[in-house]
Design a protein around this motif. Structure first.
Motif, short mmCIF file in Angstrom:
data_model
loop_
_atom_site.label_atom_id
_atom_site.label_comp_id
_atom_site.label_asym_id
_atom_site.label_seq_id
_atom_site.Cartn_x
_atom_site.Cartn_y
_atom_site.Cartn_z
N ARG A 155 0.83 -1.21 0.00
CA ARG A 155 0.00 0.00 0.00
C ARG A 155 0.86 1.26 0.00
N ALA A 156 1.92 1.25 0.79
CA ALA A 156 2.79 2.41 0.84
C ALA A 156 3.47 2.64 -0.51
N VAL A 157 3.94 1.55 -1.13
CA VAL A 157 4.59 1.68 -2.44
C VAL A 157 3.60 2.18 -3.49
N PRO A 173 10.17 0.72 -12.65
CA PRO A 173 10.56 0.21 -11.32
C PRO A 173 11.21 1.27 -10.44
N LEU A 174 11.32 0.94 -9.16
CA LEU A 174 11.88 1.84 -8.16
C LEU A 174 13.22 1.31 -7.65
N PRO A 198 5.97 -6.43 -5.30
CA PRO A 198 6.17 -6.54 -6.76
C PRO A 198 6.00 -5.21 -7.47
N LEU A 199 5.33 -4.25 -6.84
CA LEU A 199 5.23 -2.92 -7.43
C LEU A 199 6.60 -2.26 -7.55
N VAL A 200 7.49 -2.54 -6.60
CA VAL A 200 8.83 -1.95 -6.60
C VAL A 200 9.60 -2.37 -7.85
N THR A 201 9.51 -3.65 -8.21
CA THR A 201 10.28 -4.19 -9.33
C THR A 201 9.50 -4.16 -10.64
N ALA A 202 8.28 -3.65 -10.62
CA ALA A 202 7.40 -3.65 -11.80
C ALA A 202 7.23 -5.06 -12.35
N GLY A 203 7.25 -6.04 -11.43
CA GLY A 203 7.04 -7.43 -11.82
C GLY A 203 8.25 -8.09 -12.44
N LEU A 204 9.40 -7.41 -12.49
CA LEU A 204 10.61 -7.99 -13.07
C LEU A 204 11.26 -8.96 -12.09
N VAL A 245 13.85 0.69 1.95
CA VAL A 245 13.00 1.83 1.58
C VAL A 245 13.09 2.05 0.07
N ALA A 246 11.95 1.94 -0.60
CA ALA A 246 11.89 2.26 -2.03
C ALA A 246 11.77 3.77 -2.18
N ALA A 247 12.61 4.36 -3.03
CA ALA A 247 12.62 5.82 -3.11
C ALA A 247 13.05 6.32 -4.48
N PRO A 248 12.08 6.63 -5.34
CA PRO A 248 12.40 7.37 -6.56
C PRO A 248 12.61 8.84 -6.21
N SER A 249 12.97 9.65 -7.17
CA SER A 249 13.12 11.08 -6.90
C SER A 249 11.79 11.67 -6.46
N ALA A 250 11.86 12.62 -5.53
CA ALA A 250 10.66 13.17 -4.88
C ALA A 250 10.09 14.34 -5.67
N ASN A 251 9.58 14.04 -6.86
CA ASN A 251 9.01 15.05 -7.74
C ASN A 251 7.90 14.41 -8.57
#
Length: 316
Positions: free
Chosen positions: A45-47, A61-62, A108-114, A138-144
């Motif tokens: 849920r958080a991801v 992916p993240l 699996p959301l983090v890896t986009a199913g890869l 912690v999954a962390a893309p750029s904060a924008n």
């Protein structure tokens, strides 16, 4: 919703940020590259909230952030090349894409199913302290917002995401100012994205040349979308002059209100890139001409970001 909390770079701020993350909230925090939008990587849920807050496509992916190599090896399978690169450049602006361990528990959301996962050990002391306090990947893309200019200050995060993030841990301006370099190990080791660690450093460590990344093909790691990192204005690259209506983003010995590095220093230019693009957005500029930048060292990453920022926006 209320504006995000701004947390100070001290024990109290770190503890509050960790508490929010463990509770499933989104927290932006600084790394040496750019500010990341963090969520506990094992919390579906958080991801999912990360993708919603950024407006990010689910096939992108993240990167998972951890405080040390031991935590990284609990998530991904590191071969000899991965271990060599991690030993040489972690903590630092290098992300390694390695096979995902079935036991890792990563959403699996983090890896986009890869079947692979992107992992990084950041160098920023505040990021490392936060990761240690959370005691979870912690999954962390750029904060924008997705496709827009990456944030290098806490205010950039607040301006871009506003109440879509619960808190921002303010660690001041990011030192490197470009996202991490991404390298995939395995049967066909390759550079996926140039970034804050120059490609030449990887080549020196591995003892041979690397193939430069292509913009074609499926998205297999973060930062591969054709249109990305874009300001509101249109960009014209490798400009030797300035056309009517354009503002110059200079490099080297050119007269420009916004100059990435008057002395031609690529490290300085990398640190200024997103800051200057944010500042140009604030002026209301409609068109930006960009001086030529050498395609060596950090220039490869700078030109990668600029080419994606200049790409047609309907490809975002």
């Amino acid at each position: 919703m209320p504006a995000p909390e701004t947390l100070t770079a001290d024990v109290r701020g770190i503890e509050r940020a960790a508490e929010l993350l463990r509770d499933g909230a989104l927290v932006a925090f600084p790394t040496e590259t750019v500010y990341g939008l963090g969520a506990v990587a094992t919390d579906d849920r958080a991801v999912a909230q990360v993708f919603a807050a950024k407006g990010r496509p689910a096939f992108n992916p993240l990167i998972v952030h951890v405080p040390d190599i031991n935590r990284a090896e609990a998530i991904g399978a590191f071969d000899d090349i991965a271990l060599r690169l991690a030993g040489a450049f972690w903590p630092g602006p290098l992300t390694l894409v390695v096979p995902l361990r079935a036991s890792a528990g990563i959403s699996p959301l983090v890896t986009a199913g890869l079947s692979t996962v992107a992992i990084r050990v950041p160098e920023h002391p505040l990021a490392r302290a936060l990761l240690g306090a959370v005691d979870a990947p912690v999954a962390a893309p750029s904060a924008n917002p997705s496709g827009r200019i990456s944030p290098t200050t806490a205010q950039h995060v607040i301006d871009g995401l506003s109440d879509r993030v619960a808190a921002v841990l303010d660690g001041g301006p990011c030192q490197v100012g470009l996202e991490s370099t991404i390298f995939e190990t395995g049967n066909a080791p390759r550079l996926l994205r140039p970034g804050g660690l120059p490609m030449e450093a990887l080549e020196a460590c591995l003892g041979g040349p690397l193939t430069r990344p292509s913009s074609n093909g499926p998205v297999t790691s973060p930062g591969q979308l054709v249109s990305h990192y874009a300001p509101k204005a249109e960009l014209r690259l490798n400009a030797m002059d300035v056309l009517p209506g354009e503002v110059l983003l200079g490099f080297g010995q050119v007269k420009a209100a916004f100059n990435l590095s008057p002395t031609g220093d690529l490290i300085e230019a990398a640190g200024n890139l997103f800051r200057h693009l944010h500042a140009l957005d604030a002026t209301g500029a409609k068109a930006i001409a960009v001086s030529p930048i050498p395609n060596t060292g950090l220039g490869l990453a700078i030109n990668d970001r600029l080419s994606r920022a200049a790409a047609p926006r309907d490809q975002a």
